[in-house]
Design a protein around this motif. Structure first.
Motif, short mmCIF file in Angstrom:
data_model
loop_
_atom_site.label_atom_id
_atom_site.label_comp_id
_atom_site.label_asym_id
_atom_site.label_seq_id
_atom_site.Cartn_x
_atom_site.Cartn_y
_atom_site.Cartn_z
N SER A 7 0.85 -1.19 0.00
CA SER A 7 0.00 0.00 0.00
C SER A 7 0.88 1.23 0.00
CB SER A 7 -0.94 0.00 1.21
OG SER A 7 -0.19 0.03 2.41
N GLY A 8 0.26 2.39 -0.24
CA GLY A 8 0.99 3.65 -0.16
C GLY A 8 1.36 4.27 -1.49
N GLY A 9 1.07 3.59 -2.58
CA GLY A 9 1.37 4.17 -3.88
C GLY A 9 0.44 5.32 -4.20
N GLY A 10 0.74 5.99 -5.31
CA GLY A 10 -0.11 7.11 -5.72
C GLY A 10 0.58 7.96 -6.76
N LEU A 11 -0.02 9.12 -6.98
CA LEU A 11 0.50 10.09 -7.94
C LEU A 11 1.19 11.21 -7.18
CD1 LEU A 11 0.67 11.30 -10.81
CD2 LEU A 11 -1.59 12.31 -10.39
N VAL A 12 2.40 11.53 -7.56
CA VAL A 12 3.16 12.57 -6.88
C VAL A 12 3.99 13.33 -7.91
CG1 VAL A 12 5.11 11.02 -6.38
CG2 VAL A 12 4.69 13.00 -4.91
N GLN A 13 4.24 14.59 -7.64
CA GLN A 13 5.08 15.38 -8.53
C GLN A 13 6.56 15.05 -8.31
OE1 GLN A 13 4.00 19.54 -7.97
NE2 GLN A 13 2.79 19.47 -9.85
N ALA A 14 7.35 15.25 -9.33
CA ALA A 14 8.79 15.05 -9.21
C ALA A 14 9.33 15.89 -8.06
CB ALA A 14 9.48 15.43 -10.51
N GLY A 15 10.21 15.28 -7.28
CA GLY A 15 10.75 15.93 -6.10
C GLY A 15 9.99 15.60 -4.83
N GLY A 16 8.83 14.99 -4.97
CA GLY A 16 8.01 14.65 -3.82
C GLY A 16 8.42 13.34 -3.18
N SER A 17 7.62 12.92 -2.20
CA SER A 17 7.93 11.72 -1.42
C SER A 17 6.70 10.84 -1.29
CB SER A 17 8.40 12.11 -0.01
OG SER A 17 9.59 12.86 -0.04
N LEU A 18 6.95 9.56 -1.13
CA LEU A 18 5.92 8.58 -0.81
C LEU A 18 6.54 7.55 0.13
CD1 LEU A 18 4.24 7.74 -4.25
CD2 LEU A 18 3.15 8.89 -2.33
N GLY A 101 9.68 -16.81 -1.51
CA GLY A 101 9.55 -16.42 -2.90
C GLY A 101 8.21 -15.80 -3.24
N ALA A 102 7.41 -15.52 -2.22
CA ALA A 102 6.08 -14.95 -2.47
C ALA A 102 6.18 -13.48 -2.86
CB ALA A 102 5.22 -15.11 -1.22
N TRP A 103 5.17 -13.03 -3.59
CA TRP A 103 5.07 -11.64 -4.05
C TRP A 103 3.72 -11.07 -3.63
CZ3 TRP A 103 8.94 -9.24 -6.95
CH2 TRP A 103 9.96 -10.09 -7.42
N GLY A 104 3.72 -9.74 -3.46
CA GLY A 104 2.45 -9.06 -3.27
C GLY A 104 1.83 -8.73 -4.61
N GLN A 105 0.68 -8.04 -4.56
CA GLN A 105 -0.04 -7.71 -5.79
C GLN A 105 0.49 -6.44 -6.44
OE1 GLN A 105 -1.05 -6.80 -2.83
NE2 GLN A 105 -1.60 -4.64 -3.14
N GLY A 106 1.28 -5.67 -5.72
CA GLY A 106 1.88 -4.46 -6.26
C GLY A 106 1.08 -3.21 -5.95
N THR A 107 1.75 -2.07 -5.95
CA THR A 107 1.12 -0.78 -5.77
C THR A 107 1.73 0.18 -6.79
OG1 THR A 107 0.53 0.94 -4.16
CG2 THR A 107 2.72 -0.01 -3.95
N GLN A 108 0.85 0.95 -7.44
CA GLN A 108 1.30 1.82 -8.53
C GLN A 108 1.88 3.12 -7.98
OE1 GLN A 108 1.18 1.42 -12.09
NE2 GLN A 108 2.38 3.32 -12.03
N VAL A 109 3.05 3.49 -8.47
CA VAL A 109 3.66 4.78 -8.18
C VAL A 109 3.82 5.53 -9.50
CG1 VAL A 109 5.76 5.94 -7.38
CG2 VAL A 109 4.87 3.96 -6.13
N THR A 110 3.26 6.72 -9.55
CA THR A 110 3.36 7.54 -10.75
C THR A 110 3.94 8.89 -10.37
OG1 THR A 110 1.44 6.46 -11.74
CG2 THR A 110 2.15 8.55 -12.71
N VAL A 111 5.05 9.24 -10.99
CA VAL A 111 5.71 10.51 -10.70
C VAL A 111 5.57 11.40 -11.94
CG1 VAL A 111 7.83 11.64 -9.96
CG2 VAL A 111 7.35 9.30 -9.21
N SER A 112 4.95 12.55 -11.77
CA SER A 112 4.73 13.46 -12.88
C SER A 112 5.79 14.56 -12.88
CB SER A 112 3.34 14.06 -12.78
OG SER A 112 3.23 14.84 -11.61
N SER A 113 6.03 15.08 -14.06
CA SER A 113 7.06 16.14 -14.20
C SER A 113 6.47 17.52 -13.96
CB SER A 113 7.67 16.08 -15.60
OG SER A 113 6.67 16.25 -16.57
#
Length: 113
Positions: A7-18, A101-113
């Motif tokens: 969890s914790g992914g999202g859309l953030v501007q370049a230079g930001g934090s997650l 060897g298990a994996w999670g489902q993933g969380t999307q991180v998108t960094v915009s310029s």
């Protein structure tokens, strides 16, 4: 059965934090090495960071000095603090348990310029 939930992914501007979290439903979490991977569209999945049971860490060269992996053994959570994010950090981030060897489902991180 190992279950990892990111969890914790999202859309953030370049230079930001997650801060990403990976909650593990496992036994003996404290002795497991844990990893964060990411996969950008059209690219192979790549290792971003690893933390072993003793707390030692390793990072991909591209994130050194910007990302920090940590773990809370009492809560069975592994974190990825991502600072100074760049557009090229965009992707789906997955956590993985080295032991099973298990994996999670993933969380999307998108960094915009």
């Amino acid at each position: 059965q190992v279950q990892l939930v990111e969890s914790g992914g999202g859309l953030v501007q370049a230079g930001g934090s997650l801060r990403l979290s990976c909650a593990a439903s496992v036994t003996r979490f404290s002795i497991r090495g844990m990893e964060w991977y990411r996969q950008a569209p059209g690219n192979q999945r790549e290792l971003v960071a690893r933390i072993n049971s003793g707390g030692s860490t390793n990072y991909h060269d591209s994130v050194k000095g910007r990302f920090t992996i940590s773990r809370d053994n009492a809560k069975k959570i592994v974190y990825l603090q991502m600072n100074s994010l760049k557009v090229e950090d965009t992707g789906v981030y997955y956590c993985s348990d080295l032991w099973s060897g298990a994996w999670g489902q993933g969380t999307q991180v998108t960094v915009s310029s």
